[in-house]
Design an enzyme around this catalytic site. Sequence first.
Site, PDB file in Angstrom:
ATOM      1  N   LYS A 136     -38.734 -27.611 -10.309  1.00  0.00           N
ATOM      2  CA  LYS A 136     -38.234 -26.773  -9.218  1.00  0.00           C
ATOM      3  C   LYS A 136     -36.755 -26.549  -9.516  1.00  0.00           C
ATOM      4  O   LYS A 136     -35.872 -27.250  -9.026  1.00  0.00           O
ATOM      5  CB  LYS A 136     -38.457 -27.452  -7.861  1.00  0.00           C
ATOM      6  CG  LYS A 136     -38.301 -26.510  -6.691  1.00  0.00           C
ATOM      7  CD  LYS A 136     -38.847 -27.106  -5.415  1.00  0.00           C
ATOM      8  CE  LYS A 136     -38.394 -26.353  -4.181  1.00  0.00           C
ATOM      9  NZ  LYS A 136     -38.802 -24.953  -4.117  1.00  0.00           N
TER      10      LYS A 136
HETATM   11  N1  PMP Z   1     -43.961 -21.893  -5.626  1.00  0.00           N
HETATM   12  C1  PMP Z   1     -42.645 -21.675  -5.442  1.00  0.00           C
HETATM   13  C2  PMP Z   1     -41.955 -20.687  -6.312  1.00  0.00           C
HETATM   14  C3  PMP Z   1     -41.955 -22.366  -4.446  1.00  0.00           C
HETATM   15  O1  PMP Z   1     -40.649 -22.149  -4.245  1.00  0.00           O
HETATM   16  C4  PMP Z   1     -42.646 -23.285  -3.629  1.00  0.00           C
HETATM   17  C5  PMP Z   1     -41.920 -24.024  -2.547  1.00  0.00           C
HETATM   18  N2  PMP Z   1     -41.339 -25.202  -3.049  1.00  0.00           N
HETATM   19  C6  PMP Z   1     -44.012 -23.478  -3.858  1.00  0.00           C
HETATM   20  C7  PMP Z   1     -44.640 -22.764  -4.863  1.00  0.00           C
HETATM   21  C8  PMP Z   1     -44.799 -24.448  -3.028  1.00  0.00           C
HETATM   22  O2  PMP Z   1     -44.388 -25.762  -3.269  1.00  0.00           O
HETATM   23  P1  PMP Z   1     -44.471 -26.890  -2.161  1.00  0.00           P
HETATM   24  O3  PMP Z   1     -45.792 -26.766  -1.506  1.00  0.00           O
HETATM   25  O4  PMP Z   1     -44.353 -28.152  -2.932  1.00  0.00           O
HETATM   26  O5  PMP Z   1     -43.358 -26.666  -1.211  1.00  0.00           O
END
Ligand code: PMP
Length: 292
Positions: free
Chosen positions: A157
């Site tokens: 991330k």
């Molecule tokens: N894809 C992207 C590009 C994101 O920014 C997020 C949010 N973090 C997600 C998917 C979903 O991730 P999560 O469920 O862990 O928040």
Amino acid sequence: MDNFDEQVGAIWYNGTLVPWGETRLHVLSHGLHYASCVFEGERVYNGEIFKLREHTQRLIDSGKELGFIIPYSLGELEKATRDTVASQGYLDAYVRPVAWRGSEMMGVSAQDTSINVAIAVWEWPSYFSPEARMRGIRLKTSSWRRPDPRTAPVHAKAAGLYMICTLSKHEAEAEGWDDALMLDWRGRVAESTGANIFLIQDGKIHTPTPDCFLDGITRQTVIDLAHHRDIEVVERSIMPDEFEKTDEVFVTGTAAEVTPVGQIDEHNFDVGDITRTLLKDYDALVRGAKSS
Ligand code: PMP
């Protein structure tokens, strides 16, 4: 809402809680110029941080993918997050931990930079407007594509990966859409700019294999919830021409939670039973959740 640099309370900054307006980083920080920066997004429900362990581990792993070690242990980061939430005093809130390379070096090489960490907590009720959530959000396919894993650290991330997300979302918003759908480098359906995507076809859930984008923590949670309801979930490659035979679509993410999708380009979808069921199940789970 106040600008983000004008909110109240304190931000955990390299080991201590610092008054919100007094957190400083130098303009010549490597993280700002070269995107050597990773972050998390977490939600607090009824005073508890949902999936704190998973998010904290992902922050550490994202740093490793960018070649740096966050100088705090999993336990220390979890405690810091809890302390920051407690000091802000919100029952329902959003948590943003961020780690970045500092200002000791300026240039592509950054081997000797310090690794800085901050954790900020603020109130952020709904990612999409309540009206958009009720009717289902409207997505326009972006002209940008999720990159090949040989091109970028796609499972981190990492701040740099959001450059094309912001461009895509702005492109969609400029034409009145709520968000963008991103295909991947092969033309397969990938995700939206901040959430994973699910398609319902003939009572089964289909979702793209997360081989070049985040395998979201909400995505994994919702797959478990579907299994508890005996709904089959198929992870596979999905091409956009399948939208024609799709009955329902929803997206999942920490900020977006479970959000129904009403339209993708020229295709319209109902906010149907499976979406509603999982939306309610997710809501019940997070509100009853203890932090892990
Ligand atoms: N894809 C992207 C590009 C994101 O920014 C997020 C949010 N973090 C997600 C998917 C979903 O991730 P999560 O469920 O862990 O928040």
